[in-house]
Write an enzyme that holds these catalytic residues in place. Structure first.
Site, mmCIF file in Angstrom:
data_model
loop_
_atom_site.group_PDB
_atom_site.id
_atom_site.type_symbol
_atom_site.label_atom_id
_atom_site.label_comp_id
_atom_site.label_asym_id
_atom_site.label_seq_id
_atom_site.Cartn_x
_atom_site.Cartn_y
_atom_site.Cartn_z
ATOM 1 N N SER A 7 75.636 -23.765 29.567
ATOM 2 C CA SER A 7 74.321 -24.342 29.868
ATOM 3 C C SER A 7 73.243 -23.644 29.052
ATOM 4 O O SER A 7 73.033 -22.433 29.192
ATOM 5 C CB SER A 7 74.007 -24.186 31.353
ATOM 6 O OG SER A 7 72.635 -24.460 31.572
ATOM 7 N N HIS A 32 75.865 -28.251 28.050
ATOM 8 C CA HIS A 32 75.197 -28.688 29.279
ATOM 9 C C HIS A 32 73.689 -28.503 29.130
ATOM 10 O O HIS A 32 73.214 -27.409 28.817
ATOM 11 C CB HIS A 32 75.729 -27.886 30.471
ATOM 12 C CG HIS A 32 75.211 -28.340 31.790
ATOM 13 N ND1 HIS A 32 75.714 -29.449 32.447
ATOM 14 C CD2 HIS A 32 74.232 -27.850 32.587
ATOM 15 C CE1 HIS A 32 75.068 -29.602 33.601
ATOM 16 N NE2 HIS A 32 74.156 -28.645 33.704
ATOM 17 N N ASP A 34 70.033 -28.931 30.903
ATOM 18 C CA ASP A 34 69.337 -29.059 32.186
ATOM 19 C C ASP A 34 67.907 -29.528 31.985
ATOM 20 O O ASP A 34 67.069 -28.783 31.486
ATOM 21 C CB ASP A 34 69.319 -27.699 32.892
ATOM 22 C CG ASP A 34 70.682 -27.318 33.435
ATOM 23 O OD1 ASP A 34 71.303 -28.164 34.103
ATOM 24 O OD2 ASP A 34 71.121 -26.181 33.186
ATOM 25 N N MET A 36 64.482 -30.485 33.711
ATOM 26 C CA MET A 36 63.773 -30.254 34.981
ATOM 27 C C MET A 36 62.318 -30.681 34.850
ATOM 28 O O MET A 36 61.697 -30.444 33.808
ATOM 29 C CB MET A 36 63.819 -28.763 35.334
ATOM 30 C CG MET A 36 65.228 -28.205 35.411
ATOM 31 S SD MET A 36 65.196 -26.500 35.991
ATOM 32 C CE MET A 36 66.937 -26.073 35.855
ATOM 33 N N HIS A 65 72.040 -33.191 32.351
ATOM 34 C CA HIS A 65 71.897 -33.087 33.802
ATOM 35 C C HIS A 65 70.416 -33.267 34.143
ATOM 36 O O HIS A 65 69.612 -32.369 33.898
ATOM 37 C CB HIS A 65 72.425 -31.702 34.228
ATOM 38 C CG HIS A 65 72.266 -31.392 35.674
ATOM 39 N ND1 HIS A 65 72.404 -30.115 36.178
ATOM 40 C CD2 HIS A 65 71.992 -32.183 36.754
ATOM 41 C CE1 HIS A 65 72.225 -30.130 37.483
ATOM 42 N NE2 HIS A 65 71.955 -31.369 37.858
ATOM 43 N N MET A 67 67.497 -33.263 36.421
ATOM 44 C CA MET A 67 66.940 -32.831 37.707
ATOM 45 C C MET A 67 65.493 -33.290 37.737
ATOM 46 O O MET A 67 64.552 -32.474 37.709
ATOM 47 C CB MET A 67 67.063 -31.297 37.822
ATOM 48 C CG MET A 67 68.483 -30.848 38.109
ATOM 49 S SD MET A 67 68.738 -29.113 37.712
ATOM 50 C CE MET A 67 69.087 -29.268 35.975
ATOM 51 N N MET A 136 76.704 -29.262 43.014
ATOM 52 C CA MET A 136 75.902 -28.065 42.726
ATOM 53 C C MET A 136 76.428 -26.908 43.581
ATOM 54 O O MET A 136 76.620 -27.062 44.789
ATOM 55 C CB MET A 136 74.424 -28.312 43.041
ATOM 56 C CG MET A 136 73.724 -29.297 42.119
ATOM 57 S SD MET A 136 73.817 -28.895 40.358
ATOM 58 C CE MET A 136 73.042 -27.260 40.304
ATOM 59 N N ASP A 175 78.309 -26.383 39.019
ATOM 60 C CA ASP A 175 77.159 -25.888 38.256
ATOM 61 C C ASP A 175 76.398 -24.889 39.109
ATOM 62 O O ASP A 175 75.837 -25.254 40.149
ATOM 63 C CB ASP A 175 76.279 -27.100 37.906
ATOM 64 C CG ASP A 175 75.138 -26.752 36.970
ATOM 65 O OD1 ASP A 175 75.059 -25.591 36.529
ATOM 66 O OD2 ASP A 175 74.327 -27.656 36.684
#
Ligand code: DX5
Ligand code: ZN
Length: 214
Positions: A7, A32, A34, A36, A65, A67, A136, A175
């Site tokens: 990640s 990966h 992330d 956000m 991913h 979020m 998660m 994760d």
């Protein structure tokens, strides 16, 4: 075969391209990413422009991913930026079934993520349409948090449901808090895709770190 997805949340953002390459050199399988938004989770990272700017640094698949709230508004932008698969949070989607199909219509495998406090039943209605379920193993928002031990039971329960439904081929991703100690626990419980941020990027020898998770 376990898939390892370093990640980049734990990478050095001032040299992100280089750190993406370093994850590939270390033996990572997926990158990966992330995303956000400061609303769904109390932290902000980056969006499609940054993803596009690192796309040329590796041939590894970009595992995005999201979020974020209202992910449906941004799916196309992430696909255009170079996402190879997209995972959305069940908790962030009022119309989860529609969002999953929007991802598939973009030609990408769809994943659904569940926070540690969300019942597994939240994903059951869309299971047949998915390529991946992400459980998660920390509350999302930050790297370097401690693995939540109850996750192991949830993984076993999810594997049971998938077997019952004839969906054993599905990727089960974990994760948060994954390291050499927690990796065997989640693998035994049925996870086949392991995300690791701090453990890989914080290691002096990233190749050994990746290898120790398989
Ligand atoms: C957490 C992110 C994770 C994070 C994991 O909200 O979704 O992908 O990078 O970090 P570690 O492996 O450091 O717990
Ligand atoms: Zn993540």
């Amino acid at each position: 075969m376990t898939i390892i997805a370093p990640s980049i949340l734990s990478a050095d953002f001032s040299k992100l391209g280089e750190d993406v390459q370093s994850a590939e050199k270390a033996g990572g399988d997926w990158i990966h990413i992330d995303v956000m938004d400061g609303h769904f989770v109390p932290n902000m990272t980056f969006g499609p422009i940054v993803i596009q700017s690192i796309r040329s640094y590796t041939k590894l698949p970009f595992d995005v991913h999201l979020m974020i709230e209202r992910p449906e508004q941004y799916l196309e932008a992430f696909a255009r930026a170079g996402a190879d698969r997209i995972t959305v949070h069940a908790e962030a989607c009022v119309h989860l079934h529609r969002v999953v199909h929007q991802i598939k219509e973009l030609g990408l495998p769809a994943g659904v993520a569940l926070n540690p406090g969300t019942p597994l039943s939240a994903v059951e209605p869309v299971l047949d349409d998915l390529d991946l379920v992400l459980l998660m193993t920390v509350n999302p928002g930050f790297g370097g948090q401690k693995f939540i031990p109850q996750s192991v039971n949830r993984l076993r329960q999810l594997r049971g449901i998938l077997q019952e439904r004839g969906l054993s081929h599905m990727h089960v991703q974990v994760d948060g808090g994954i390291n050499a100690e927690t990796a065997p626990l989640v693998r035994d419980a049925g996870a086949n895709v392991l995300v690791a941020g701090n453990y890989v990027y914080g290691a002096a020898d990233r190749s050994s770190a990746v290898a120790s998770l398989r």
